[in-house]
Each structure stands twice: as C-alpha cells, then as structure tokens.
Design a protein around this motif. Structure first.
Motif, PDB file in Angstrom:
ATOM      1  N   ARG A 157       0.841  -1.193   0.000  1.00 19.51           N
ATOM      2  CA  ARG A 157       0.000   0.000   0.000  1.00 19.51           C
ATOM      3  C   ARG A 157       0.885   1.255   0.000  1.00 19.51           C
ATOM      4  N   PRO A 158       0.457   2.305  -0.711  1.00 19.82           N
ATOM      5  CA  PRO A 158       1.292   3.512  -0.840  1.00 19.82           C
ATOM      6  C   PRO A 158       1.619   4.120   0.519  1.00 19.82           C
ATOM      7  N   GLU A 159       2.768   4.704   0.602  1.00 20.20           N
ATOM      8  CA  GLU A 159       3.158   5.395   1.823  1.00 20.20           C
ATOM      9  C   GLU A 159       2.588   6.810   1.874  1.00 20.20           C
ATOM     10  N   GLN A 160       2.236   7.343   0.705  1.00 15.71           N
ATOM     11  CA  GLN A 160       1.553   8.639   0.634  1.00 15.71           C
ATOM     12  C   GLN A 160       0.534   8.587  -0.503  1.00 15.71           C
ATOM     13  N   MET A 161      -0.685   9.053  -0.195  1.00 18.11           N
ATOM     14  CA  MET A 161      -1.765   8.985  -1.183  1.00 18.11           C
ATOM     15  C   MET A 161      -2.857   9.973  -0.792  1.00 18.11           C
ATOM     16  N   VAL A 162      -3.556  10.513  -1.805  1.00 28.36           N
ATOM     17  CA  VAL A 162      -4.697  11.405  -1.556  1.00 28.36           C
ATOM     18  C   VAL A 162      -5.871  10.926  -2.404  1.00 28.36           C
ATOM     19  N   GLN A 174     -11.454  18.656  -4.827  1.00 27.82           N
ATOM     20  CA  GLN A 174     -11.269  18.892  -3.405  1.00 27.82           C
ATOM     21  C   GLN A 174     -10.899  17.582  -2.733  1.00 27.82           C
ATOM     22  N   PRO A 175     -10.064  17.622  -1.690  1.00 30.08           N
ATOM     23  CA  PRO A 175      -9.633  16.369  -1.057  1.00 30.08           C
ATOM     24  C   PRO A 175     -10.769  15.693  -0.300  1.00 30.08           C
ATOM     25  N   TYR A 176     -10.772  14.369  -0.344  1.00 34.16           N
ATOM     26  CA  TYR A 176     -11.687  13.563   0.448  1.00 34.16           C
ATOM     27  C   TYR A 176     -10.975  13.048   1.693  1.00 34.16           C
ATOM     28  N   GLN A 177      -9.733  12.543   1.495  1.00 38.90           N
ATOM     29  CA  GLN A 177      -8.963  12.032   2.613  1.00 38.90           C
ATOM     30  C   GLN A 177      -7.495  11.900   2.211  1.00 38.90           C
ATOM     31  N   PHE A 178      -6.607  12.104   3.202  1.00 44.23           N
ATOM     32  CA  PHE A 178      -5.170  11.946   3.025  1.00 44.23           C
ATOM     33  C   PHE A 178      -4.724  10.660   3.713  1.00 44.23           C
ATOM     34  N   TYR A 179      -3.725   9.997   3.097  1.00 41.07           N
ATOM     35  CA  TYR A 179      -3.189   8.743   3.640  1.00 41.07           C
ATOM     36  C   TYR A 179      -1.668   8.856   3.666  1.00 41.07           C
ATOM     37  N   ALA A 180      -1.043   8.471   4.787  1.00 39.56           N
ATOM     38  CA  ALA A 180       0.417   8.556   4.873  1.00 39.56           C
ATOM     39  C   ALA A 180       0.926   7.711   6.034  1.00 39.56           C
ATOM     40  N   THR A 188       1.612  17.850   6.859  1.00 43.83           N
ATOM     41  CA  THR A 188       1.512  18.759   8.008  1.00 43.83           C
ATOM     42  C   THR A 188       0.121  18.708   8.642  1.00 43.83           C
ATOM     43  N   MET A 189      -0.382  17.497   8.813  1.00 36.06           N
ATOM     44  CA  MET A 189      -1.689  17.288   9.440  1.00 36.06           C
ATOM     45  C   MET A 189      -1.539  16.297  10.592  1.00 36.06           C
ATOM     46  N   GLU A 190      -2.281  16.536  11.662  1.00 36.36           N
ATOM     47  CA  GLU A 190      -2.314  15.577  12.756  1.00 36.36           C
ATOM     48  C   GLU A 190      -3.055  14.327  12.290  1.00 36.36           C
ATOM     49  N   PRO A 191      -2.535  13.132  12.611  1.00 36.73           N
ATOM     50  CA  PRO A 191      -3.230  11.914  12.188  1.00 36.73           C
ATOM     51  C   PRO A 191      -4.542  11.726  12.953  1.00 36.73           C
ATOM     52  N   LYS A 192      -5.564  11.271  12.235  1.00 39.19           N
ATOM     53  CA  LYS A 192      -6.868  11.000  12.830  1.00 39.19           C
ATOM     54  C   LYS A 192      -7.458   9.760  12.176  1.00 39.19           C
ATOM     55  N   THR A 193      -8.510   9.248  12.807  1.00 36.52           N
ATOM     56  CA  THR A 193      -9.295   8.163  12.217  1.00 36.52           C
ATOM     57  C   THR A 193     -10.749   8.614  12.157  1.00 36.52           C
ATOM     58  N   CYS A 207      -6.337  13.215   7.762  1.00 37.02           N
ATOM     59  CA  CYS A 207      -5.235  12.379   7.292  1.00 37.02           C
ATOM     60  C   CYS A 207      -5.154  11.178   8.224  1.00 37.02           C
ATOM     61  N   THR A 208      -5.131   9.985   7.651  1.00 40.18           N
ATOM     62  CA  THR A 208      -5.067   8.774   8.453  1.00 40.18           C
ATOM     63  C   THR A 208      -3.791   7.993   8.148  1.00 40.18           C
ATOM     64  N   GLU A 209      -3.262   7.367   9.190  1.00 38.35           N
ATOM     65  CA  GLU A 209      -2.082   6.511   9.043  1.00 38.35           C
ATOM     66  C   GLU A 209      -2.456   5.028   9.107  1.00 38.35           C
ATOM     67  N   ASP A 210      -3.743   4.729   9.233  1.00 40.81           N
ATOM     68  CA  ASP A 210      -4.205   3.341   9.414  1.00 40.81           C
ATOM     69  C   ASP A 210      -3.874   2.439   8.234  1.00 40.81           C
ATOM     70  N   TYR A 211      -3.812   2.999   7.027  1.00 40.41           N
ATOM     71  CA  TYR A 211      -3.667   2.166   5.838  1.00 40.41           C
ATOM     72  C   TYR A 211      -2.271   2.268   5.205  1.00 40.41           C
ATOM     73  N   SER A 212      -1.352   2.912   5.875  1.00 42.97           N
ATOM     74  CA  SER A 212      -0.028   3.097   5.293  1.00 42.97           C
ATOM     75  C   SER A 212       1.109   2.719   6.236  1.00 42.97           C
ATOM     76  N   ARG A 213       0.877   2.867   7.506  1.00 40.97           N
ATOM     77  CA  ARG A 213       1.954   2.714   8.482  1.00 40.97           C
ATOM     78  C   ARG A 213       2.290   1.251   8.698  1.00 40.97           C
ATOM     79  N   GLY A 214       3.569   0.933   8.735  1.00 34.82           N
ATOM     80  CA  GLY A 214       4.009  -0.428   9.034  1.00 34.82           C
ATOM     81  C   GLY A 214       4.035  -1.304   7.796  1.00 34.82           C
ATOM     82  N   TYR A 215       4.874  -2.294   7.827  1.00 36.29           N
ATOM     83  CA  TYR A 215       5.057  -3.199   6.685  1.00 36.29           C
ATOM     84  C   TYR A 215       4.172  -4.432   6.872  1.00 36.29           C
ATOM     85  N   VAL A 216       2.855  -4.224   6.672  1.00 38.46           N
ATOM     86  CA  VAL A 216       1.898  -5.309   6.917  1.00 38.46           C
ATOM     87  C   VAL A 216       1.034  -5.568   5.688  1.00 38.46           C
ATOM     88  N   TRP A 217       1.531  -5.138   4.521  1.00 40.02           N
ATOM     89  CA  TRP A 217       0.663  -5.211   3.336  1.00 40.02           C
ATOM     90  C   TRP A 217       0.305  -6.618   2.938  1.00 40.02           C
TER      91      TRP A 217
END
Length: 506
Positions: A157-162, A174-180, A188-193, A207-217
């Motif tokens: 899964r991408p490490e950065q995506m919009v 217009q953005p729907y959601q940020f992923y990183a 420059t956004m605080e992570p949220k879910t 911006c969520t880190e749930d789908y990008s963080r860690g090597y669990v793809w």
C-alpha cells in the motif's frame, strides 16, 4: 353506496401497504417507489412520493484515465523484483502479451480469477524524483456514494496517497482524505481516524495513518474511504436507524453534497518501500499495482426517479414527477408552474415528492373558493385539485358539499357557511309519515302531520284534540288560550289558507 365502496377499497389498499411495510421493514429506506394509485372521494388518484434508484456497483459505468498516460508498465517490457525479497525478480510486464500485460481496465474486472489480474505502473526508475500517478474515475453523471470506497493493492500500500472528489465533472477538485505513514511529515496534518469524528466534524478532511503505516501489506492490501462509519454517526453502529440519517441528509447543510460526486481521483504520491531507506540499487522493487477498486453508489436523481439507465455509455435518470434532465434537475417545459425543487426524505417513510405542476396552473391559480390553500397536480387527469377542503366542501375546486351537507343557496361560493347539514333526503327517506323532502331544506308534510320531519300528528281544533294513536297531547280548546292570542291565531290561519300555504309551512 359508491362512497362506502370507495372507503372500503381505500381501507383495503391501506391495509395492504401496511402489511407490506411490516413484512419488509427496511424497504422504506430505499425510497424505491415514486407513486402509487389510491382511492379517495374523488376516485382513483396518484399519491406521489420521494424516490431514488437502488444502489449498485458503479465501477461498471465509469471511464478511467491515467496521468501521465504512459505510466502503465510493459512499454518497453520490464522485469520486477518482489518488495520483500530484492533477489526474487521473476515478475515480467509486457504490454504486447495478454498474459503479461497489466492495463488499467484490470482494476475493475471480475475478481476470483487465478492468477489475480491487476493494473501495474512502471517502476521507480527515476528515483529520487517522485513516482506520481493520478487515476481518475469519471461517470459523466452525478452519483451518491452508499458504501465504503475500497482500493485493493497487489503491491504494498502507498506510503503517501490522496483521494479527491469532483462535483463539476473534473473542472475542480477537493480532497476527500489523506493517507500517509507520517501525516505530519507528508501533509503537516495531525493523524486521525474516522472514529475521532463526531456529528459536528463529519465534514472535516482528515489524514489517516491506518492504511499506510508499518510493513503489513501482505496481511491487508486494502485502503478505504469509510462511508458507512460516517453514516453510523447518525444511524447507529449497525445503521439500524436510517430514519435519523435520512432526516439529517435533508436538514444538515452540505451533508448530502459530501457523499455526492461526479468524479474520483486517486493521487499516488509515494509507493511502499518496506523500509526507512530506499534501495537505490534495486529500484524495480518499487511500483504501484491495484487489483480492484470498489465504488458502491446510486445515480443522483434528486429523489425524482427510482431507476437509472445506461445507454450509449451514459447514465441517465428515468425522471418522474414531471421533471427532466440527467439528474431530474429541472421541470419539464410545460410544467414550470412553480420553481423546481428536489424531493425530500421527510416525512419518513414516504418523503415529499415536490412534483412539478403545469405552467398555466401555478400557486395563484389554485382556485378553491377560499376553502383550501393547497393544491396537488394529478398526472392521471392532467389537472390540479384542491387538497384538504374545509368548511364541509369537496371537489376539484372545493365547489361541492360533502355527503351529509347541502348547498346553502343564500350563501356565496366562498362563504364559510356555503355547506350546511342535510335536513332531509328522499333517497334515505328522512321525512316521516309520507312527507316529501324539498331541496334538502324541509319536509312537505301531509295534512295530518307536522314537525321538522313530519314526525308529529297535527292537532285540529275543530276535532277537539290531536289525531294519531300515540299523540298523548291534551285537547286544544278555545278556553285554553287567551282571547287575544286565539284571535291572532285564527286570523293568521285564515290568511294562510287563502294562500294555500298551510300544509307547507306547518
């Protein structure tokens, strides 16, 4: 008789509808019926309701474009290494061979094939220049999302995506959601879910880190935009209270637009690297590959259609309520008697259709003689009728009297007392003892009976008492009346007999 039959049929229809609602408790939530025929005092008429098409897999109707256009692998042919094992480099992409090609159409084909089909980008050969890809999904139609948007990646899964949306066919975004993996560093956004959101912050872009963080793809390849979790803020965890959600969609500003799109764009900004450092000696490990994209939704028809057709590569609502346009967004040419309005989900469960009415019959021509302020257009009859007539009136223009009432000839049509209670009726034989009803106003009694309904035997002074077996009245004698009153009575009787009016007026 006809009136009672109509009431019986109406009650039967109501009972059938109620039984259907009990048998299918969730059916109302779809608003999948635009109108139904009902019986009323006026006969068979249409009852209009807000309506919308059923939800469907919208990926079967889209057009996909990639930017840059030459970003798909295979031209020239290329060999790829596995991200988790840089020495396993036996994956080949060749656009000239069906078995080795990975065109963008494979993001939307039928799943379940073996091996899995997927789209794949070129590798990150130009590192450290960013590997950027825009995937744009276009419907050329306004649609409403009804379920999560799900992207399944065959690579990491991408490490950065919009994820972005457009409401004007791609002219603006217009953005729907940020992923990183790191929201602060990337955007420059605080992570949220989504679980951090409330009813008041539902429209916030996070911006969520749930789908990008860690090597669990390898364990989870999906990236989501959570529609249902947002619905649940109003409808409850299992969406059991859809009435609340529909009410909010009607009343909360911009909420319905939040789930409405004409286009989606996936901006891939940085591929999965699986480590903190990029292996510059083996850049064929880094690329994007997507095996499936799911977009569940329905055509937006402004609650004026319950079906949407796909013809000549274009979606279009089959509009009801005298509306037209691809989204039922305007009244038909001859039905512009008032400003167009979208349907409303309220009141639950049928909503309000806001039907377009004929141009020559606007609100000011809603002629009801002051007995009603509301009109409804009846498509079956191509006319407008007054709704909820008051003052005991009925009819298309409230110009008739309800059953049990008759027209007061001395009152004007717009008088509140134009219809008064029914005194008598020849059909129902209200007049007694042989009396005849005259204009529903009075009973013309036989010579030996009197009273409002000829219910009293007449007393005749010359006979010395009242006729009739059950009269029980005391005999009327001259001695029982004062002299002056008796004189006036005899004088009045003589005058009335001369005018031949005695039987009719007593």
């Amino acid at each position: 008789m006809r009136f009672h039959l109509a009431l019986t049929l109406q009650a039967l229809w109501t009972g059938v509808c109620q039984a259907a609602m009990q048998h299918y408790p969730a059916a109302w939530g779809h608003y999948d019926v635009c109108k139904s025929q009902v019986y009323s005092e006026e006969g068979l008429t249409w009852d209009y309701m807000a309506c919308q098409p059923e939800a469907a897999d919208m990926t079967q109707y889209l057009k996909v474009t990639l930017d840059p256009p030459n970003i798909t692998c295979g031209d020239p042919p290329e060999t790829y290494c596995a991200l988790e094992n840089p020495y396993m480099c036996n994956n080949e992409c060749d656009a000239t061979t069906d078995e080795l090609a990975h065109p963008p159409e494979l993001m939307f084909d039928t799943e379940g094939r073996n091996p899995t089909t997927f789209w794949q980008s070129t590798s990150w050969k130009k590192y450290p220049k960013a590997l950027l890809v825009n995937i744009t999904l276009s419907w050329n139609k306004t649609i409403e999302l009804t379920d999560d948007i799900v992207l399944t990646f065959e690579s990491g899964r991408p490490e950065q995506m919009v994820l972005e949306k457009s409401l004007d066919y791609g002219r603006s975004w217009q953005p729907y959601q940020f992923y990183a993996t790191d929201c602060l560093d990337a955007f420059t956004m605080e992570p949220k879910t989504v679980q951090d959101l409330t009813q008041h912050t539902l429209l916030d872009i996070i911006c969520t880190e749930d789908y990008s963080r860690g090597y669990v793809w390898k364990n989870d390849k999906t990236v989501r935009f959570e529609i249902k979790d947002r619905f649940a803020l109003f409808a409850g965890p299992r969406l059991h209270n859809m009435a609340s959600l529909y009410g909010q969609l009607d009343t909360t500003k911009n909420l319905r637009d939040f789930f409405t799109i004409t286009d989606l764009r996936v901006r891939l900004l940085r591929p999965a690297t699986g480590a903190t450092m990029v292996d510059e000696n083996n850049l064929s490990r880094y690329f994007y590959a997507i095996s499936d994209i799911k977009v569940q939704g329905r055509c937006k028809c402004n609650l004026h259609a319950n079906s949407c057709v796909y013809d000549k590569e274009k979606l279009s609502c089959e509009c009801e309520h005298n509306t037209t346009g691809p989204d039922c967004g305007r009244c038909k040419k001859s039905y512009q008697g008032r400003a167009w309005s979208a349907g409303s989900y309220l009141p639950i469960p049928k909503g309000t259709a806001n039907t377009c009415i004929p141009s020559n019959i606007g609100p000011v021509n809603c002629e009801c003689f002051g007995h009603s302020k509301r009109c409804s257009y009846i498509e079956l009859l191509n006319t407008v009728i007054c709704v909820s007539c008051k003052h005991n009136t009925r009819g298309q223009h409230c110009q008739l009297c309800k059953l049990g009432y008759y027209r007061n000839a001395s009152a004007e049509p717009d008088d509140e007392n134009v219809c008064i209670a029914r005194v008598c009726d020849n059909e129902l034989l209200r007049c007694q003892n042989g009396g005849v009803c005259v204009n529903n106003v009075r009973c013309s009694c036989p010579s030996d009976y009197s009273g409002l309904l000829c219910e009293n035997p007449r007393c005749e002074s010359e006979l010395g008492g009242c006729r009739g077996p059950d009269s029980g009245q005391a005999p009327l004698t001259p001695a029982s009346l004062p002299g002056l009153l008796l004189l006036l009575l005899l004088l009045g009787s003589a005058l009335l007999r001369e005018a031949s009016c005695w039987p009719a007026l007593l």
